[in-house]
Motif scaffolding. Structure first.
Motif, short mmCIF file in Angstrom:
data_model
loop_
_atom_site.label_atom_id
_atom_site.label_comp_id
_atom_site.label_asym_id
_atom_site.label_seq_id
_atom_site.Cartn_x
_atom_site.Cartn_y
_atom_site.Cartn_z
N ARG A 30 24.74 45.80 -2.46
CA ARG A 30 24.02 47.03 -2.15
C ARG A 30 23.37 47.01 -0.78
N ARG A 31 24.05 46.36 0.17
CA ARG A 31 23.51 46.25 1.51
C ARG A 31 24.62 46.38 2.54
N VAL A 32 24.20 46.68 3.78
CA VAL A 32 25.16 46.71 4.87
C VAL A 32 25.26 45.28 5.42
N LEU A 33 26.44 44.69 5.31
CA LEU A 33 26.67 43.34 5.82
C LEU A 33 27.15 43.47 7.26
N TYR A 34 26.65 42.61 8.14
CA TYR A 34 27.10 42.73 9.52
C TYR A 34 27.15 41.38 10.22
N GLY A 35 27.93 41.35 11.28
CA GLY A 35 28.03 40.13 12.06
C GLY A 35 29.10 40.28 13.13
N GLY A 36 29.09 39.33 14.07
CA GLY A 36 30.06 39.37 15.17
C GLY A 36 31.31 38.58 14.81
N GLY A 37 32.40 38.92 15.48
CA GLY A 37 33.64 38.20 15.24
C GLY A 37 34.77 38.76 16.07
N LEU A 38 35.98 38.30 15.76
CA LEU A 38 37.17 38.73 16.51
C LEU A 38 38.18 39.38 15.57
N VAL A 39 39.06 40.15 16.17
CA VAL A 39 40.01 40.94 15.39
C VAL A 39 41.45 40.49 15.65
N GLU A 40 42.24 40.43 14.58
CA GLU A 40 43.69 40.22 14.70
C GLU A 40 44.34 41.48 14.21
N ARG A 41 45.31 42.01 14.99
CA ARG A 41 45.98 43.25 14.56
C ARG A 41 47.17 42.94 13.67
N TYR A 42 47.36 43.77 12.66
CA TYR A 42 48.53 43.69 11.78
C TYR A 42 49.15 45.08 11.79
N GLY A 43 49.96 45.36 12.82
CA GLY A 43 50.48 46.71 12.98
C GLY A 43 49.30 47.62 13.26
N THR A 44 49.17 48.70 12.50
CA THR A 44 48.02 49.58 12.70
C THR A 44 46.79 49.03 11.97
N GLY A 45 46.99 48.07 11.07
CA GLY A 45 45.87 47.47 10.35
C GLY A 45 45.25 46.33 11.15
N PHE A 46 44.26 45.67 10.59
CA PHE A 46 43.63 44.56 11.29
C PHE A 46 42.86 43.66 10.33
N LYS A 47 42.65 42.45 10.81
CA LYS A 47 41.79 41.53 10.06
C LYS A 47 40.65 41.11 10.98
N PHE A 48 39.43 41.27 10.50
CA PHE A 48 38.26 40.88 11.26
C PHE A 48 37.78 39.54 10.73
N LYS A 49 37.62 38.55 11.64
CA LYS A 49 37.11 37.24 11.24
C LYS A 49 35.72 37.05 11.80
N PHE A 50 34.75 36.92 10.91
CA PHE A 50 33.36 36.73 11.35
C PHE A 50 33.21 35.34 11.97
#
Ligand SMILES: [Zn+2]
Length: 328
Positions: free
Chosen positions: A221-241
């Protein structure tokens, strides 16, 4: 008359919609190139009829971590007078009569709120199913709830005007408000701010946002946040904190089909297209942490892409001194 309330919504002439500045920014960056700037009129009907213009500031700048944080906001245009019934004109606000019943704590809180361009009182995280099943083409995804919920009831008394609350279901708008509060308020001032979540009650604004390194599994029940980098999967993506949780990698995956079905996917793709120019992205997600079946990693699962907001990190060519990473 001159306005004396913080203007948090305006009518966009091009979109024929009333919008928060954050929604206007999203619509601006959702345009095909070359992008055209918008014209805004006052949200109050009598002012709009008079052609009273409002200035949109920094909605044409992408949300980014910056040492001198300036939030996108609306500003009254000094060349226009507002109607006496305008929702942004409130004679009681500045008078002793309007404040005599106020306690010291209330007065303190009111002053802190006024330091922010878009203070949010109520955040409605529930995704409206009617909107989800198919918004009319060309309708900003948060326009429907803002249209119905952000507009205060007809003003009958001064008291009613004073009680007006800023409500939204737009997570990105809440994130911008929180980022400005973090950047411009003292720790003590930030601690005074609260947020009402229907069905959850009143929580401290600071506590509603939890940095990923302090998060817990099933803490949803909270907004989780943090910095990280993104890998693209076509139009999708994976964010790694960057930060790990109990030593485990934390990721957030958005599939190509989720992106294709999302109205604002062009805006998200536009933000992610800067991956080579920024040191990192900061992701804000209203979701829950789920351990992978192998137990080696943890994923942040969100129900809807409207529960995700992305902020660009500092540019790679910026001064080294600003490379401390996302604010906690
Ligand atoms: Zn007005």
């Amino acid at each position: 008359m001159k306005t004396n309330r913080t203007i948090t919504r305006a009518f966009c002439v091009e979109l024929q919609q009333e919008l928060s500045i954050v929604a206007a920014r999203r619509e601006y960056f959702s345009q095909e190139l070359p992008r055209a700037r918008f014209n805004f009129l006052c949200s109050s009907e009598p002012c709009r009829a008079l052609g009273v213009k409002i200035t949109g500031v920094r909605y044409d700048v992408k949300p980014q971590e910056h040492p001198t944080f300036v939030a996108a906001h609306y500003r009254a245009n000094p060349n226009y007078e507002h109607h006496a019934d305008c929702e942004w004109v409130d004679e009681a606000v500045e008078t002793a009569v309007g404040q005599e019943a106020e306690s010291e704590a209330e007065s303190e809180l009111r002053k802190v709120k006024r330091k922010l361009d878009d203070y949010i009182d109520v955040f409605e995280p529930t995704i409206n199913d009617r909107v989800k099943s198919g918004p009319p083409r060309g309708t900003p995804d948060d326009a429907a709830p803002e249209k119905t919920e952000d507009i205060a009831l007809p003003v009958e008394t001064m008291k009613a005007k004073q009680d007006k609350q800023n409500r939204t279901s737009n997570l990105e708008r809440l994130v911008d408000s929180f980022r400005q509060a973090q950047a411009s308020l003292t720790k003590e001032e930030l601690a005074l701010l609260t947020l009402r979540i229907p069905g959850q009650g009143e929580v401290s604004l600071r506590a509603y946002f939890r940095h990923i390194k302090f998060a817990q599994l099933n803490d949803e029940r909270r907004v989780l946040y943090g910095g990280g980098l993104v890998e693209r999967y076509g139009t999708g993506f994976k964010f790694k904190f960057f930060d790990r949780l109990q030593g485990k990698l934390v990721t957030l995956y958005v599939s190509p089909s989720q992106m294709q079905a999302y109205r604002s996917s062009r805006y998200l793709s536009e933000l992610l297209s800067h991956a080579d120019e920024v040191r990192f992205f900061t992701v804000f997600a209203l979701g829950k942490l789920v351990a992978s079946p192998s137990g080696k990693s943890v994923s942040v699962e969100i129900e809807d892409l409207r529960h995700l907001a992305i902020v660009l990190g500092p540019s790679k060519d910026a001064e080294e001194t600003s490379s401390k990473g996302p604010a906690i």
